[in-house]
Design a protein around this motif. Structure first.
Motif, PDB file in Angstrom:
ATOM      1  N   TRP A   1      55.375  43.740  39.425  1.00 59.27           N
ATOM      2  CA  TRP A   1      55.338  42.403  38.690  1.00 59.27           C
ATOM      3  C   TRP A   1      53.864  42.070  38.579  1.00 59.27           C
ATOM      4  O   TRP A   1      52.982  41.976  39.532  1.00 59.27           O
ATOM      5  N   ALA A   2      53.539  41.524  37.354  1.00 59.05           N
ATOM      6  CA  ALA A   2      52.307  40.834  37.170  1.00 59.05           C
ATOM      7  C   ALA A   2      52.441  39.487  36.476  1.00 59.05           C
ATOM      8  O   ALA A   2      52.422  39.420  35.213  1.00 59.05           O
ATOM      9  N   TRP A   3      53.147  38.456  37.195  1.00 58.67           N
ATOM     10  CA  TRP A   3      53.571  37.349  36.642  1.00 58.67           C
ATOM     11  C   TRP A   3      52.586  36.391  35.825  1.00 58.67           C
ATOM     12  O   TRP A   3      52.824  35.512  35.090  1.00 58.67           O
ATOM     13  N   ARG A   4      51.259  36.356  36.390  1.00 56.41           N
ATOM     14  CA  ARG A   4      50.318  35.583  35.716  1.00 56.41           C
ATOM     15  C   ARG A   4      49.736  36.049  34.223  1.00 56.41           C
ATOM     16  O   ARG A   4      49.209  37.393  34.467  1.00 56.41           O
ATOM     17  N   PRO A   5      50.002  35.379  33.190  1.00 50.14           N
ATOM     18  CA  PRO A   5      49.468  35.862  32.041  1.00 50.14           C
ATOM     19  C   PRO A   5      47.986  36.318  31.988  1.00 50.14           C
ATOM     20  O   PRO A   5      47.267  37.274  31.537  1.00 50.14           O
ATOM     21  N   GLU A   6      46.921  35.584  32.883  1.00 51.04           N
ATOM     22  CA  GLU A   6      45.709  35.793  33.031  1.00 51.04           C
ATOM     23  C   GLU A   6      45.572  37.403  33.357  1.00 51.04           C
ATOM     24  O   GLU A   6      44.236  37.864  33.266  1.00 51.04           O
ATOM     25  N   LEU A   7      46.370  37.977  34.154  1.00 48.54           N
ATOM     26  CA  LEU A   7      46.299  39.056  34.594  1.00 48.54           C
ATOM     27  C   LEU A   7      45.880  40.103  33.492  1.00 48.54           C
ATOM     28  O   LEU A   7      45.162  41.293  33.582  1.00 48.54           O
ATOM     29  N   TRP A   8      46.544  40.170  32.352  1.00 44.80           N
ATOM     30  CA  TRP A   8      46.596  40.933  31.188  1.00 44.80           C
ATOM     31  C   TRP A   8      45.447  40.582  30.342  1.00 44.80           C
ATOM     32  O   TRP A   8      44.886  41.134  29.508  1.00 44.80           O
ATOM     33  N   ARG A   9      45.275  39.195  30.295  1.00 48.25           N
ATOM     34  CA  ARG A   9      44.504  38.535  29.357  1.00 48.25           C
ATOM     35  C   ARG A   9      42.992  38.694  29.824  1.00 48.25           C
ATOM     36  O   ARG A   9      42.310  38.997  29.055  1.00 48.25           O
ATOM     37  N   SER A  10      42.675  38.568  31.034  1.00 51.23           N
ATOM     38  CA  SER A  10      41.321  38.332  31.470  1.00 51.23           C
ATOM     39  C   SER A  10      40.989  39.273  32.588  1.00 51.23           C
ATOM     40  O   SER A  10      39.696  39.531  33.055  1.00 51.23           O
ATOM     41  N   GLU A  11      41.949  39.877  33.273  1.00 48.32           N
ATOM     42  CA  GLU A  11      41.732  40.703  34.259  1.00 48.32           C
ATOM     43  C   GLU A  11      42.415  42.008  34.249  1.00 48.32           C
ATOM     44  O   GLU A  11      43.014  42.371  35.396  1.00 48.32           O
ATOM     45  N   ALA A  12      42.635  42.585  33.176  1.00 46.95           N
ATOM     46  CA  ALA A  12      43.281  43.816  32.858  1.00 46.95           C
ATOM     47  C   ALA A  12      42.536  44.942  33.732  1.00 46.95           C
ATOM     48  O   ALA A  12      43.464  45.721  34.289  1.00 46.95           O
ATOM     49  N   SER A  13      41.311  45.003  33.851  1.00 46.91           N
ATOM     50  CA  SER A  13      40.756  46.212  34.551  1.00 46.91           C
ATOM     51  C   SER A  13      41.378  46.213  36.096  1.00 46.91           C
ATOM     52  O   SER A  13      41.493  47.157  36.579  1.00 46.91           O
ATOM     53  N   SER A  14      41.238  44.977  36.586  1.00 47.58           N
ATOM     54  CA  SER A  14      41.748  44.801  38.102  1.00 47.58           C
ATOM     55  C   SER A  14      43.125  45.117  38.084  1.00 47.58           C
ATOM     56  O   SER A  14      43.519  45.774  38.976  1.00 47.58           O
ATOM     57  N   LEU A  15      44.085  44.875  37.115  1.00 47.13           N
ATOM     58  CA  LEU A  15      45.294  45.029  37.005  1.00 47.13           C
ATOM     59  C   LEU A  15      45.614  46.583  37.083  1.00 47.13           C
ATOM     60  O   LEU A  15      46.561  47.102  37.680  1.00 47.13           O
ATOM     61  N   PHE A  16      44.724  47.183  36.171  1.00 48.12           N
ATOM     62  CA  PHE A  16      45.233  48.570  35.937  1.00 48.12           C
ATOM     63  C   PHE A  16      44.816  49.336  37.319  1.00 48.12           C
ATOM     64  O   PHE A  16      45.521  50.391  37.875  1.00 48.12           O
ATOM     65  N   ALA A  17      43.845  48.733  38.131  1.00 48.66           N
ATOM     66  CA  ALA A  17      43.461  49.442  39.493  1.00 48.66           C
ATOM     67  C   ALA A  17      44.490  49.316  40.326  1.00 48.66           C
ATOM     68  O   ALA A  17      44.720  50.192  41.186  1.00 48.66           O
ATOM     69  N   GLN A  18      45.021  48.021  40.376  1.00 48.28           N
ATOM     70  CA  GLN A  18      46.011  47.645  41.185  1.00 48.28           C
ATOM     71  C   GLN A  18      47.241  48.667  41.160  1.00 48.28           C
ATOM     72  O   GLN A  18      47.723  49.246  41.964  1.00 48.28           O
ATOM     73  N   ALA A  19      47.622  48.852  39.843  1.00 42.86           N
ATOM     74  CA  ALA A  19      48.745  49.756  39.396  1.00 42.86           C
ATOM     75  C   ALA A  19      48.309  51.176  39.779  1.00 42.86           C
ATOM     76  O   ALA A  19      49.400  52.000  40.282  1.00 42.86           O
ATOM     77  N   SER A  20      47.165  51.610  39.741  1.00 41.01           N
ATOM     78  CA  SER A  20      46.800  53.170  39.917  1.00 41.01           C
ATOM     79  C   SER A  20      47.034  53.173  41.517  1.00 41.01           C
ATOM     80  O   SER A  20      47.321  54.149  41.854  1.00 41.01           O
ATOM     81  N   SER A  21      46.418  52.205  42.060  1.00 42.81           N
ATOM     82  CA  SER A  21      46.211  52.258  43.765  1.00 42.81           C
ATOM     83  C   SER A  21      47.871  52.438  44.509  1.00 42.81           C
ATOM     84  O   SER A  21      47.976  53.139  45.194  1.00 42.81           O
ATOM     85  N   TRP A  22      48.885  51.942  43.598  1.00 46.09           N
ATOM     86  CA  TRP A  22      50.196  51.888  43.897  1.00 46.09           C
ATOM     87  C   TRP A  22      51.091  53.044  43.258  1.00 46.09           C
ATOM     88  O   TRP A  22      52.118  53.025  43.397  1.00 46.09           O
TER      89      TRP A  22
END
Length: 438
Positions: free
Chosen positions: A139-160
């Protein structure tokens, strides 16, 4: 002595005036009263309980010969629960003491494990097995995660080793998704990384008429977004938890019926694969027409079961009836685990006694519990004495602070569950990013 509950009218006063009135009002009382709890119904009606020095006009009230300041709270109780209080009760939650909103657990309810589903054929569900292989989801509940923090979100997804993301979106006044172009670019980047992306929507009150209308409009906005471009969401997940609304326990079947109707409308509006997120005990939830999950199965492709426990055997025991259900209904089942910060929970154990600080009374035809500051002999109902407190540790629910243990456990759980064709993968809630402190 607690007198019989009476509808309050002008002129009532033949008996000695009580020190306190406990009242149930369907709307705002016309005389001063302190609202102690509010109970909603799916149709929007609201009832409130009050403790007042004078009887609220137009409400149903019960007089208590207890000083006003000695009444801590009053709450309504479902009749089915009231009829089973002979052995006492446990109140879960409360800051420094049990509150009117504390969950009631009966002593004989040692577990809320779901009912076992009848065994399915030994060949499992071949149609499911030939579909999409199990993938971890997150889950990535905060819209900011895809809006302005996509690289971190993708890294988190890859890590898990995540293959599915649930992301939250916002709808503007024009009925369209906000930042649609940026969202489309995010979906393109996600697809390039082999990620599937689902929209996630959540609101406990979505089953109520006004909120349901708004949720349907949001579903149409997501559908329009998909229709306007070649890249869209793979589906939409609905995390609708009506049992969190005050009043749910008073008429569970009515709320559950509203849930079924809501999911049907949302599926029609979204016109794409739909998944529901539910707690593990939801397999037992019922309507007058049958089990909730059986009835919504026609409108969904999959279920994410919030199997929020940390002991591997318990996780498996709670998941298996759902995986069996998925086999029987040809629906995919995700097993969700929690890793976010949660507080320990105090449990207050009450037992019947000649005098006690928790009193069982009637307000009109409704059952209620009243917490008072000093023990009282309740001659018109049962009294319960607080015999002990215990702590329900958050570590039994969440992997917060034990990320390494979760990483080690995941492959073991996945191997156990892959024998089920219905197993869609593990879903992770609030797992930390790679650079987060452990």
């Amino acid at each position: 002595m607690i007198l019989a509950a009476v509808p309050v009218r002008m002129g009532v006063g033949q008996s000695p005036r009580p020190a306190t009135w406990v009242a149930l009002c369907s709307d705002s009382p016309s005389s001063p009263a302190e609202a102690r709890a509010t109970y909603e119904a799916p149709d929007g009606r609201v009832q409130t309980t009050h403790v007042a020095a004078t009887a609220p006009v137009g409400c149903v009230a019960t007089p208590l010969p207890i000083a006003y300041e000695d009444v801590v709270w009053v709450r309504l109780v479902a009749p089915a629960t009231t009829n089973r209080l002979s052995r006492g009760l446990i109140l879960l939650g409360g800051d420094g003491g049990p509150s009117s909103g504390s969950e009631i657990v009966l002593p004989d309810e040692t577990s809320q494990a779901p009912t076992q589903v009848s065994a399915v054929s030994s060949n499992r569900s071949s149609a499911l097995s030939e579909g999409q292989p199990p993938m971890r989801a997150m889950w990535a509940w905060r819209p900011e995660l895809w809006r302005s923090e996509a690289s971190s979100l993708f890294a988190q997804a890859s890590s898990w080793n995540v293959g599915v993301l649930y992301v939250s979106v916002q709808v503007g006044p024009d009925g369209a998704l906000i930042d649609g172009d940026r969202l489309r670019a995010f979906l393109r980047d996600a697809r390039d990384r082999g990620l599937r992306v689902w929209a996630v929507e959540g609101d406990p009150r979505a089953v109520m008429q006004a909120e349901r209308t708004a949720m349907v409009q949001r579903a149409r906005a997501i559908r329009s977004f998909n229709a306007a471009g070649s890249l869209g969401f793979d589906g939409v997940q609905y995390d609708i938890e009506p049992y969190l609304v005050p009043g749910y326990a008073l008429n569970e079947e009515q709320w559950n019926e509203a849930y079924v109707a809501t999911i049907e409308l949302l599926r029609q509006a979204a016109d794409m694969p739909v998944e529901v997120a539910v707690p593990f005990w939801w397999l037992n939830a019922r309507t007058a027409e049958g089990r909730v999950i059986d009835r919504v199965s026609a409108f969904i492709e999959s279920v994410a079961v919030m199997d929020y426990r940390t002991d591997s055997d318990t996780i498996e025991r709670l998941a298996e009836p759902w995986l069996d259900w998925g086999e029987a209904h040809k629906r995919r089942v995700r097993v969700a685990l929690e890793a976010g910060r949660l507080p320990d929970e105090t449990r207050y154990h009450f037992r019947p006694a000649p005098t006690g600080t928790l009193l069982q009374i009637k307000i009109g035809d409704r059952d209620a519990l009243v917490l008072v500051r000093a023990p009282y002999a309740n001659r018109s109902g049962a009294a319960f004495r607080l015999i002990r407190t215990s702590t329900f540790e958050a570590s039994t629910v969440t992997f917060f602070g034990r990320v390494d243990h979760l990483r080690t456990l995941l492959p073991t759980l996945e191997r156990r569950f892959t024998g089920y064709g219905s197993f869609a993968g593990v879903a992770l809630h609030e797992v930390p990013s790679p650079d987060a402190a452990r």
